[in-house]
Scaffold this active site. Structure first.
Site, PDB file in Angstrom:
ATOM      1  N   THR A  43       0.833  -1.215   0.000  1.00 52.07           N
ATOM      2  CA  THR A  43       0.000   0.000   0.000  1.00 52.07           C
ATOM      3  C   THR A  43       0.861   1.256   0.000  1.00 52.07           C
ATOM      4  O   THR A  43       0.613   2.203  -0.753  1.00 52.07           O
ATOM      5  CB  THR A  43      -0.903   0.011   1.255  1.00 52.07           C
ATOM      6  OG1 THR A  43      -1.753  -1.143   1.203  1.00 52.07           O
ATOM      7  CG2 THR A  43      -1.744   1.270   1.324  1.00 52.07           C
ATOM      8  N   GLY A  49      -3.159   5.774  -8.008  1.00 53.92           N
ATOM      9  CA  GLY A  49      -4.347   6.242  -7.316  1.00 53.92           C
ATOM     10  C   GLY A  49      -5.374   5.170  -7.051  1.00 53.92           C
ATOM     11  O   GLY A  49      -5.066   3.979  -7.039  1.00 53.92           O
ATOM     12  N   GLU A 114      -5.899   5.937 -16.374  1.00 57.12           N
ATOM     13  CA  GLU A 114      -4.897   4.873 -16.463  1.00 57.12           C
ATOM     14  C   GLU A 114      -5.374   3.835 -17.467  1.00 57.12           C
ATOM     15  O   GLU A 114      -6.500   3.891 -17.954  1.00 57.12           O
ATOM     16  CB  GLU A 114      -4.663   4.249 -15.081  1.00 57.12           C
ATOM     17  CG  GLU A 114      -3.934   5.190 -14.133  1.00 57.12           C
ATOM     18  CD  GLU A 114      -3.562   4.531 -12.815  1.00 57.12           C
ATOM     19  OE1 GLU A 114      -2.735   3.614 -12.839  1.00 57.12           O
ATOM     20  OE2 GLU A 114      -4.102   4.927 -11.782  1.00 57.12           O
ATOM     21  N   ARG A 372      -5.989  -7.415 -13.582  1.00 58.31           N
ATOM     22  CA  ARG A 372      -6.629  -6.323 -12.820  1.00 58.31           C
ATOM     23  C   ARG A 372      -6.605  -5.002 -13.589  1.00 58.31           C
ATOM     24  O   ARG A 372      -5.588  -4.635 -14.175  1.00 58.31           O
ATOM     25  CB  ARG A 372      -5.899  -6.146 -11.491  1.00 58.31           C
ATOM     26  CG  ARG A 372      -6.294  -4.909 -10.743  1.00 58.31           C
ATOM     27  CD  ARG A 372      -5.688  -4.873  -9.374  1.00 58.31           C
ATOM     28  NE  ARG A 372      -4.263  -4.652  -9.365  1.00 58.31           N
ATOM     29  CZ  ARG A 372      -3.678  -3.460  -9.401  1.00 58.31           C
ATOM     30  NH1 ARG A 372      -4.415  -2.364  -9.491  1.00 58.31           N
ATOM     31  NH2 ARG A 372      -2.367  -3.350  -9.358  1.00 58.31           N
TER      32      ARG A 372
HETATM   33  P1  FAD Z   1      -0.318  -4.685   1.726  1.00 52.99           P
HETATM   34  O1  FAD Z   1      -0.493  -3.231   1.636  1.00 52.99           O
HETATM   35  O2  FAD Z   1       0.787  -5.277   0.955  1.00 52.99           O
HETATM   36  O3  FAD Z   1      -0.128  -5.069   3.254  1.00 52.99           O
HETATM   37  C1  FAD Z   1       0.210  -6.386   3.626  1.00 52.99           C
HETATM   38  C2  FAD Z   1       0.612  -6.396   5.079  1.00 52.99           C
HETATM   39  O4  FAD Z   1       0.728  -7.730   5.571  1.00 52.99           O
HETATM   40  C3  FAD Z   1       1.955  -5.736   5.360  1.00 52.99           C
HETATM   41  O5  FAD Z   1       1.805  -4.944   6.492  1.00 52.99           O
HETATM   42  C4  FAD Z   1       2.878  -6.921   5.631  1.00 52.99           C
HETATM   43  O6  FAD Z   1       3.965  -6.604   6.461  1.00 52.99           O
HETATM   44  C5  FAD Z   1       1.915  -7.864   6.321  1.00 52.99           C
HETATM   45  N1  FAD Z   1       2.304  -9.281   6.312  1.00 52.99           N
HETATM   46  C6  FAD Z   1       2.589 -10.069   5.252  1.00 52.99           C
HETATM   47  N2  FAD Z   1       2.874 -11.318   5.650  1.00 52.99           N
HETATM   48  C7  FAD Z   1       2.764 -11.335   6.992  1.00 52.99           C
HETATM   49  C8  FAD Z   1       2.950 -12.324   8.005  1.00 52.99           C
HETATM   50  N3  FAD Z   1       3.318 -13.572   7.720  1.00 52.99           N
HETATM   51  N4  FAD Z   1       2.757 -11.983   9.303  1.00 52.99           N
HETATM   52  C9  FAD Z   1       2.418 -10.718   9.637  1.00 52.99           C
HETATM   53  N5  FAD Z   1       2.229  -9.738   8.723  1.00 52.99           N
HETATM   54  C10 FAD Z   1       2.400 -10.045   7.428  1.00 52.99           C
HETATM   55  N6  FAD Z   1      -2.961  -0.358  -6.518  1.00 52.99           N
HETATM   56  C11 FAD Z   1      -3.845   0.603  -6.832  1.00 52.99           C
HETATM   57  O7  FAD Z   1      -5.052   0.391  -6.760  1.00 52.99           O
HETATM   58  N7  FAD Z   1      -3.413   1.837  -7.243  1.00 52.99           N
HETATM   59  C12 FAD Z   1      -2.096   2.145  -7.348  1.00 52.99           C
HETATM   60  O8  FAD Z   1      -1.750   3.264  -7.688  1.00 52.99           O
HETATM   61  C13 FAD Z   1      -1.144   1.133  -7.049  1.00 52.99           C
HETATM   62  N8  FAD Z   1       0.176   1.370  -7.175  1.00 52.99           N
HETATM   63  C14 FAD Z   1       1.070   0.409  -6.769  1.00 52.99           C
HETATM   64  C15 FAD Z   1       2.437   0.690  -6.810  1.00 52.99           C
HETATM   65  C16 FAD Z   1       3.350  -0.239  -6.334  1.00 52.99           C
HETATM   66  C17 FAD Z   1       4.831   0.083  -6.386  1.00 52.99           C
HETATM   67  C18 FAD Z   1       2.896  -1.477  -5.803  1.00 52.99           C
HETATM   68  C19 FAD Z   1       3.869  -2.481  -5.277  1.00 52.99           C
HETATM   69  C20 FAD Z   1       1.546  -1.764  -5.789  1.00 52.99           C
HETATM   70  C21 FAD Z   1       0.624  -0.834  -6.270  1.00 52.99           C
HETATM   71  N9  FAD Z   1      -0.740  -1.094  -6.259  1.00 52.99           N
HETATM   72  C22 FAD Z   1      -1.633  -0.115  -6.598  1.00 52.99           C
HETATM   73  C23 FAD Z   1      -1.259  -2.341  -5.670  1.00 52.99           C
HETATM   74  C24 FAD Z   1      -1.720  -2.037  -4.243  1.00 52.99           C
HETATM   75  O9  FAD Z   1      -0.837  -1.139  -3.649  1.00 52.99           O
HETATM   76  C25 FAD Z   1      -1.792  -3.276  -3.391  1.00 52.99           C
HETATM   77  O10 FAD Z   1      -2.410  -4.322  -4.071  1.00 52.99           O
HETATM   78  C26 FAD Z   1      -2.604  -2.984  -2.135  1.00 52.99           C
HETATM   79  O11 FAD Z   1      -2.038  -1.868  -1.499  1.00 52.99           O
HETATM   80  C27 FAD Z   1      -2.618  -4.193  -1.239  1.00 52.99           C
HETATM   81  O12 FAD Z   1      -3.055  -3.829   0.040  1.00 52.99           O
HETATM   82  P2  FAD Z   1      -3.142  -4.956   1.162  1.00 52.99           P
HETATM   83  O13 FAD Z   1      -3.626  -4.292   2.383  1.00 52.99           O
HETATM   84  O14 FAD Z   1      -3.882  -6.107   0.636  1.00 52.99           O
HETATM   85  O15 FAD Z   1      -1.632  -5.462   1.337  1.00 52.99           O
HETATM   86  C1  SIN Z   2       0.490   2.676 -11.168  1.00 54.68           C
HETATM   87  O1  SIN Z   2       0.555   3.771 -10.621  1.00 54.68           O
HETATM   88  O2  SIN Z   2       0.794   2.480 -12.346  1.00 54.68           O
HETATM   89  C2  SIN Z   2       0.028   1.512 -10.374  1.00 54.68           C
HETATM   90  C3  SIN Z   2      -1.419   1.457 -10.445  1.00 54.68           C
HETATM   91  C4  SIN Z   2      -1.936   0.108 -10.067  1.00 54.68           C
HETATM   92  O3  SIN Z   2      -1.185  -0.818  -9.797  1.00 54.68           O
HETATM   93  O4  SIN Z   2      -3.157  -0.015 -10.082  1.00 54.68           O
END
Ligand code: FAD
Ligand code: SIN
Length: 531
Positions: A43, A49, A114, A372
């Site tokens: 995240t 966005g 996008e 996605r």
């Molecule tokens: P995460 O935010 O990855 O959180 C996972 C959490 O679980 C972390 O705190 C981690 O430490 C914890 N964890 C993992 N394993 C364990 C364990 N065994 N024990 C305890 N804790 C653990 N999506 C969009 O919609 N828009 C964007 O602009 C966008 N840009 C992106 C840019 C980048 C560089 C990346 C990498 C991703 C992007 N994405 C974007 C995708 C999006 O950010 C993620 O899919 C989303 O934030 C996932 O959120 P989450 O809460 O599921 O997981």
């Molecule tokens: C990006 O900013 O290109 C990432 C957007 C996404 O993963 O949805």
């Protein structure tokens, strides 16, 4: 081993885990367990966005259709309907939590575009949207009315499931000791698995732990062969790979091959803004054609003032590697970015195990299908985490206290597979070597372009790495890095096997030995009528 009891355990502190916390902690005691600092997550790095229909000229129907189309027709229409229709309410929650989305001159929300979107509907906070969301939610959970403990630097090693119900987790805490924590509800929000690959946009923590702990506990996984590669990731070895947001193309960035030619209009009618799988494959084709390791993303025509204002983080990051996007095209190539499948849930976040909910990237709600749509991930995280919290609240209220009493009484049945291990211990150096080999294998054999031969080779190599891990004492080693490597090994095998089993191409899964339904063929092939 100590036993502790809470109402709710949340594993992970990204957008999904924190959104769930905000909505469940009003009524219940909560532990948020997270394996690094609370801030560290996918995240935090999100740039482009979060998508939502909030403009009068846009419509739910268009967002629905764009999502279905990007997902190559394999999305669950009900889940997509929920996603698009509940987006505005969750954006309102984020604004209430303090997320200050960018506004235009007249103070109305500003939208960018996008890939795959037919309209401008992506809300953003500069090019650091994820960080803004993460900080606002972390601040919100500090409300003194909430009974929330954040256990950072604690890694969940396995789920405790007894008689088909999840009752808690086993945790490797920051002192290196194992603890059992029991709860009436567990919310799995462990994010993705970009670390399966040598080239990725994901941070070190994205090792797919959640998929494996759910699988080992007996939960159903779905669509895990669909791994999204982001087309435009900074490529200037030895500089680390760094995402160049799709919104850069949304604002007019142009892709050129090594000979300086624009190529995307030949591949798709949406050119640079085609769905990601199509752009990534087109880039691979152009790199092969020109015998180059990268293509170029050109934004010079957008002008210095706009570039600096709109993409300050991207500019300052790549300037440290001597590329100035105001005067130079940016070298880019695809890298592993997002896990489209995951732990199967219904639209209320329920997995196939009672008491275990999942949300965010680790979950497969059905909204992404085979690929996605951009900026639908943060949205999915907050929409379905909220729904899961509402449902889990009801589940806890109906909970029979007898049930937890029975668990307490039978606690001796819960034995750790780690606690009795007294065997040989694998070294950190061997772990690092095996992890690098695993990542290189997945990149080569289960990447953007696959074949049956490459998938078979990938499986052979993983079996060999598994054996080395076991022989070196990996299964007996209780460190975070050893647990992560064990998870990466299990997950690689699962992904390779699912990819091997898929007989028709769709979205992010492209096997040269399989047929691609006409609808999903490259535009150029369709235009020229190739069968
Ligand atoms: P995460 O935010 O990855 O959180 C996972 C959490 O679980 C972390 O705190 C981690 O430490 C914890 N964890 C993992 N394993 C364990 C364990 N065994 N024990 C305890 N804790 C653990 N999506 C969009 O919609 N828009 C964007 O602009 C966008 N840009 C992106 C840019 C980048 C560089 C990346 C990498 C991703 C992007 N994405 C974007 C995708 C999006 O950010 C993620 O899919 C989303 O934030 C996932 O959120 P989450 O809460 O599921 O997981
Ligand atoms: C990006 O900013 O290109 C990432 C957007 C996404 O993963 O949805």
């Amino acid at each position: 081993m100590n036993n502790e009891y809470r109402d709710v355990i949340i594993i992970g502190s990204g957008a999904a885990g924190l959104m769930f916390a905000v909505h469940i902690a009003r009524n219940h005691s909560v532990d948020i367990i997270t394996k690094d600092a609370a801030f560290e997550s996918n995240t935090r790095y999100a740039q482009g966005g979060i998508a939502a229909v909030l403009d009068i000229r846009d419509s739910y129907e268009k967002h629905f259709q764009d999502t279905m189309k990007a997902g190559a027709g394999l999305c669950d229409p009900l889940a997509v309907q929920v996603l698009v229709q509940e987006a505005p309410a969750r954006i309102y929650d984020l604004i209430t939590a303090g997320v200050d989305f960018d506004k235009s001159g007249d103070h109305s929300l500003e939208f960018t575009r996008e890939g795959g979107h037919s309209d401008r509907r992506v809300l953003h906070v500069g090019d650091m949207t994820g960080q803004a969301i993460e900080s606002a939610l972390l601040k919100t959970i500090q409300d003194p009315h909430f009974d929330i403990r954040v256990l950072d630097h604690c890694t969940v090693t396995q789920l405790i499931v007894w008689n088909g119900t999840c009752f808690g987790v086993e945790v490797l805490d920051s002192t290196g000791k194992l603890r059992n924590i029991f709860a009436k509800t567990i919310f799995l929000a462990t994010g993705g698995a970009g670390q399966l690959y040598s080239d990725t946009t994901n941070p070190e923590i994205a090792t797919g732990d959640g998929y494996v702990m759910a699988f080992e506990a007996g939960a159903k996984l779905e669509n895990i062969e669909f791994i999204q590669f982001h087309p435009t990731v900074f490529y200037k070895p030895p500089a680390p790979r760094f995402l160049i947001s799709e919104s850069v193309r949304g604002e007019g960035g142009i892709l050129r091959n090594a000979q300086g030619e624009r190529f995307m209009p030949d591949y798709h009618e949406m050119a640079e803004l085609a769905p990601r799988d199509i752009v990534s494959r087109a880039i691979v084709a152009e790199m092969q054609k020109t015998d180059a390791n990268n293509v170029m993303l050109d934004i010079r025509h957008l002008g210095c003032k706009f570039i600096l204002k709109r993409f300050p983080t991207i500019v300052s990051t790549i300037q440290t590697f001597n590329i100035d996007p105001v005067t130079q095209a940016i070298p880019v190539a695809p890298a592993a970015h997002y896990f489209c499948g995951g732990v199967k849930t219904d639209i209320d976040g329920r997995t196939t195990i009672r008491g275990l909910y999942a949300g965010g990237e680790v979950a497969c709600t059905g909204v992404h299908g085979a690929n996605r749509l951009a900026s639908n991930s943060l949205l999915e995280s907050v929409v379905f985490a909220y729904r899961a919290a509402v449902n889990a609240d009801r589940f806890i209220r109906c909970y029979q206290d007898d049930e937890m009493k029975r668990v307490r009484k039978n606690i001796r049945h819960v034995t750790s597979k780690y606690s009795d291990n007294k065997g040989k211990i694998i070294s950190e150096k061997d772990i690092a070597t095996l992890r690098t080999q695993l990542q290189a294998n997945m990149w080569k054999n289960c990447g953007i372009i696959r074949s049956f031969k490459s998938l078979d080779e990938g499986l052979n190599i993983i079996s060999n790495l598994e054996k080395q891990f076991r022989d070196l004492g990996g299964n007996a080693t209780l460190t975070i890095k050893a647990v992560e490597l064990k998870n990466l090994l299990v997950l690689s095998k699962l992904v390779l096997n699912e990819a091997r089993a898929r007989k028709q191409n769709a979205g992010t899964h492209y096997n040269v030995d399989c047929d691609t339904p006409t609808l999903f063929r490259n535009y150029a092939d369709r235009k020229e009528g190739h069968s």
